[in-house]
Design a protein around this motif. Structure first.
Motif, PDB file in Angstrom:
ATOM      1  N   VAL A 150       0.842  -1.190   0.000  1.00  0.00           N
ATOM      2  CA  VAL A 150       0.000   0.000   0.000  1.00  0.00           C
ATOM      3  C   VAL A 150       0.880   1.242   0.000  1.00  0.00           C
ATOM      4  CG1 VAL A 150      -1.790   1.275   1.249  1.00  0.00           C
ATOM      5  CG2 VAL A 150      -1.770  -1.221   1.336  1.00  0.00           C
ATOM      6  N   LEU A 151       0.565   2.183  -0.892  1.00  0.00           N
ATOM      7  CA  LEU A 151       1.201   3.491  -0.850  1.00  0.00           C
ATOM      8  C   LEU A 151       0.380   4.357   0.089  1.00  0.00           C
ATOM      9  CD1 LEU A 151       3.240   5.619  -1.776  1.00  0.00           C
ATOM     10  CD2 LEU A 151       1.680   6.145  -3.651  1.00  0.00           C
ATOM     11  N   VAL A 152       0.984   4.752   1.197  1.00  0.00           N
ATOM     12  CA  VAL A 152       0.291   5.571   2.196  1.00  0.00           C
ATOM     13  C   VAL A 152       0.726   7.024   2.018  1.00  0.00           C
ATOM     14  CG1 VAL A 152      -0.068   5.998   4.654  1.00  0.00           C
ATOM     15  CG2 VAL A 152       0.182   3.646   3.819  1.00  0.00           C
ATOM     16  N   ILE A 153      -0.252   7.891   1.866  1.00  0.00           N
ATOM     17  CA  ILE A 153      -0.019   9.329   1.801  1.00  0.00           C
ATOM     18  C   ILE A 153      -0.686   9.930   3.029  1.00  0.00           C
ATOM     19  CG2 ILE A 153      -0.462  11.465   0.527  1.00  0.00           C
ATOM     20  CD1 ILE A 153       1.266   9.678  -1.138  1.00  0.00           C
ATOM     21  N   GLU A 154       0.099  10.609   3.852  1.00  0.00           N
ATOM     22  CA  GLU A 154      -0.464  11.237   5.062  1.00  0.00           C
ATOM     23  C   GLU A 154      -0.564  12.737   4.865  1.00  0.00           C
ATOM     24  OE1 GLU A 154       0.102  10.029   8.976  1.00  0.00           O
ATOM     25  OE2 GLU A 154       1.007   8.098   8.431  1.00  0.00           O
ATOM     26  N   LEU A 155      -1.726  13.256   5.185  1.00  0.00           N
ATOM     27  CA  LEU A 155      -2.001  14.685   5.095  1.00  0.00           C
ATOM     28  C   LEU A 155      -2.405  15.195   6.466  1.00  0.00           C
ATOM     29  CD1 LEU A 155      -4.215  14.558   1.870  1.00  0.00           C
ATOM     30  CD2 LEU A 155      -1.807  15.192   1.998  1.00  0.00           C
ATOM     31  N   ASP A 156      -2.098  16.441   6.743  1.00  0.00           N
ATOM     32  CA  ASP A 156      -2.416  17.063   8.020  1.00  0.00           C
ATOM     33  C   ASP A 156      -3.583  18.028   7.819  1.00  0.00           C
ATOM     34  OD1 ASP A 156      -2.546  18.528  10.378  1.00  0.00           O
ATOM     35  OD2 ASP A 156      -0.391  18.857  10.496  1.00  0.00           O
ATOM     36  N   GLY A 157      -4.739  17.668   8.357  1.00  0.00           N
ATOM     37  CA  GLY A 157      -5.930  18.489   8.211  1.00  0.00           C
ATOM     38  C   GLY A 157      -5.779  19.895   8.757  1.00  0.00           C
ATOM     39  N   SER A 158      -4.880  20.079   9.727  1.00  0.00           N
ATOM     40  CA  SER A 158      -4.683  21.423  10.275  1.00  0.00           C
ATOM     41  C   SER A 158      -4.013  22.341   9.256  1.00  0.00           C
ATOM     42  CB  SER A 158      -3.872  21.379  11.576  1.00  0.00           C
ATOM     43  OG  SER A 158      -2.536  21.012  11.317  1.00  0.00           O
ATOM     44  N   ARG A 159      -3.483  21.760   8.200  1.00  0.00           N
ATOM     45  CA  ARG A 159      -2.873  22.544   7.118  1.00  0.00           C
ATOM     46  C   ARG A 159      -3.827  22.675   5.934  1.00  0.00           C
ATOM     47  NH1 ARG A 159       3.212  21.021   5.970  1.00  0.00           N
ATOM     48  NH2 ARG A 159       2.753  22.747   4.571  1.00  0.00           N
ATOM     49  N   MET A 160      -5.080  22.194   6.099  1.00  0.00           N
ATOM     50  CA  MET A 160      -6.053  22.195   5.001  1.00  0.00           C
ATOM     51  C   MET A 160      -7.358  22.865   5.429  1.00  0.00           C
ATOM     52  SD  MET A 160      -5.316  18.424   3.286  1.00  0.00           S
ATOM     53  CE  MET A 160      -6.355  17.568   4.422  1.00  0.00           C
ATOM     54  N   ARG A 161      -7.251  23.975   6.132  1.00  0.00           N
ATOM     55  CA  ARG A 161      -8.446  24.669   6.634  1.00  0.00           C
ATOM     56  C   ARG A 161      -9.193  25.427   5.550  1.00  0.00           C
ATOM     57  NH1 ARG A 161      -5.022  26.280  11.700  1.00  0.00           N
ATOM     58  NH2 ARG A 161      -5.568  24.550  13.072  1.00  0.00           N
TER      59      ARG A 161
ATOM     60  N   ALA B 109      -3.324  22.613  -2.109  1.00  0.00           N
ATOM     61  CA  ALA B 109      -1.860  22.704  -2.003  1.00  0.00           C
ATOM     62  C   ALA B 109      -1.276  21.460  -1.336  1.00  0.00           C
ATOM     63  CB  ALA B 109      -1.458  23.959  -1.239  1.00  0.00           C
ATOM     64  N   GLU B 110      -1.915  20.977  -0.275  1.00  0.00           N
ATOM     65  CA  GLU B 110      -1.424  19.772   0.420  1.00  0.00           C
ATOM     66  C   GLU B 110      -1.494  18.547  -0.484  1.00  0.00           C
ATOM     67  OE1 GLU B 110      -0.036  19.148   3.691  1.00  0.00           O
ATOM     68  OE2 GLU B 110       0.331  21.252   3.223  1.00  0.00           O
ATOM     69  N   TYR B 111      -2.621  18.375  -1.145  1.00  0.00           N
ATOM     70  CA  TYR B 111      -2.750  17.243  -2.062  1.00  0.00           C
ATOM     71  C   TYR B 111      -1.751  17.366  -3.214  1.00  0.00           C
ATOM     72  CZ  TYR B 111      -6.747  14.609  -0.247  1.00  0.00           C
ATOM     73  OH  TYR B 111      -7.559  13.803   0.499  1.00  0.00           O
ATOM     74  N   LYS B 112      -1.609  18.558  -3.758  1.00  0.00           N
ATOM     75  CA  LYS B 112      -0.673  18.771  -4.869  1.00  0.00           C
ATOM     76  C   LYS B 112       0.740  18.372  -4.451  1.00  0.00           C
ATOM     77  CE  LYS B 112       0.889  22.285  -8.205  1.00  0.00           C
ATOM     78  NZ  LYS B 112       2.186  21.734  -8.410  1.00  0.00           N
ATOM     79  N   GLU B 113       1.140  18.795  -3.258  1.00  0.00           N
ATOM     80  CA  GLU B 113       2.483  18.485  -2.771  1.00  0.00           C
ATOM     81  C   GLU B 113       2.649  17.000  -2.466  1.00  0.00           C
ATOM     82  OE1 GLU B 113       5.228  19.323   1.137  1.00  0.00           O
ATOM     83  OE2 GLU B 113       3.858  20.914   0.508  1.00  0.00           O
ATOM     84  N   GLN B 114       1.751  16.430  -1.705  1.00  0.00           N
ATOM     85  CA  GLN B 114       1.913  15.048  -1.252  1.00  0.00           C
ATOM     86  C   GLN B 114       1.675  14.016  -2.355  1.00  0.00           C
ATOM     87  OE1 GLN B 114       3.275  14.316   1.692  1.00  0.00           O
ATOM     88  NE2 GLN B 114       3.398  16.527   1.988  1.00  0.00           N
ATOM     89  N   PHE B 115       0.784  14.321  -3.286  1.00  0.00           N
ATOM     90  CA  PHE B 115       0.522  13.407  -4.391  1.00  0.00           C
ATOM     91  C   PHE B 115       1.319  13.776  -5.645  1.00  0.00           C
ATOM     92  CE2 PHE B 115      -3.115  12.191  -1.834  1.00  0.00           C
ATOM     93  CZ  PHE B 115      -3.314  10.853  -2.157  1.00  0.00           C
ATOM     94  N   SER B 116       2.155  14.804  -5.541  1.00  0.00           N
ATOM     95  CA  SER B 116       2.998  15.244  -6.662  1.00  0.00           C
ATOM     96  C   SER B 116       2.184  15.540  -7.917  1.00  0.00           C
ATOM     97  CB  SER B 116       4.076  14.198  -6.966  1.00  0.00           C
ATOM     98  OG  SER B 116       4.862  13.932  -5.837  1.00  0.00           O
ATOM     99  N   PHE B 117       1.081  16.280  -7.738  1.00  0.00           N
ATOM    100  CA  PHE B 117       0.278  16.656  -8.900  1.00  0.00           C
ATOM    101  C   PHE B 117       1.158  17.395  -9.889  1.00  0.00           C
ATOM    102  CE2 PHE B 117      -4.151  17.099  -6.679  1.00  0.00           C
ATOM    103  CZ  PHE B 117      -4.190  15.740  -6.454  1.00  0.00           C
ATOM    104  N   PRO B 118       0.865  17.253 -11.182  1.00  0.00           N
ATOM    105  CA  PRO B 118       1.650  17.963 -12.204  1.00  0.00           C
ATOM    106  C   PRO B 118       1.470  19.481 -12.096  1.00  0.00           C
ATOM    107  CG  PRO B 118      -0.145  16.687 -13.199  1.00  0.00           C
ATOM    108  CD  PRO B 118      -0.165  16.405 -11.744  1.00  0.00           C
TER     109      PRO B 118
END
Length: 165
Positions: free
Chosen positions: A38-49, A56-65
């Motif tokens: 499993v590829l685990v991607i952890e995001l911090d909800g306190s940075r996604m208010r 921005a968090e998803y773009k960074e952690q999932f390496s969106f183009p």
């Protein structure tokens, strides 16, 4: 649902593709994922208010183009592709989930629907291409509530109930 069933469900193809746990249970999920492919991607909800911070968090952690369009359609498209981040199973863990979109609550329903839809699409899409084995791939999201925050995830909890119907 028991914790063992949640762990099994959080890495499987079947519904629901969105799960809710409390902070004390997150280590069980991490441990189970570490034993599976499993590829685990952890995001911090306190940075996604806000919506922009969520993107921005998803773009960074999932390496969106770089061409990511910063809107719901682009978000769903990027999560539904992930050619640049191949895996046999995807698991997104969002800690401090009670803070996700807390300053833009009107967007929370859309966010929940999008991650649910992405999970369903990944689990039922056969035409993912030769490099990916033409098969279905689990894509699950786990919202982790801060147990000590005292703020219930009412909107997430009610959504989880809707998914079970």
């Amino acid at each position: 649902m028991t914790i063992s069933r949640i762990i099994e469900s959080a890495t499987s193809l079947g519904a629901p593709w969105v799960h809710q746990l409390i902070e004390s249970q997150v280590e069980l999920i991490r441990e189970a994922a570490s034993k599976a492919d499993v590829l685990v991607i952890e995001l911090d909800g306190s940075r996604m208010r806000t919506l922009d911070r969520l993107f921005a968090e998803y773009k960074e952690q999932f390496s969106f183009p770089e061409y990511f369009g910063w809107n719901w359609n682009a978000f769903k498209e990027c999560l539904g592709d992930l050619e640049w981040l191949p895996a046999r199973k995807y698991l997104t863990i969002i800690t401090h989930a009670d803070e996700v979109l807390s300053t833009e609550l009107s967007e929370l329903g859309t966010f929940r629907r999008v991650v649910q839809s992405v999970g369903k699409t990944w689990s039922t899409t056969v035409g993912l291409g030769y490099k990916r084995g033409h098969g279905e791939i689990p894509f699950n999201t786990v919202f982790i509530q801060d147990y000590d925050s005292g703020r219930p995830l009412d909107s997430l909890a009610s959504y989880a109930s809707e998914l079970r119907r």
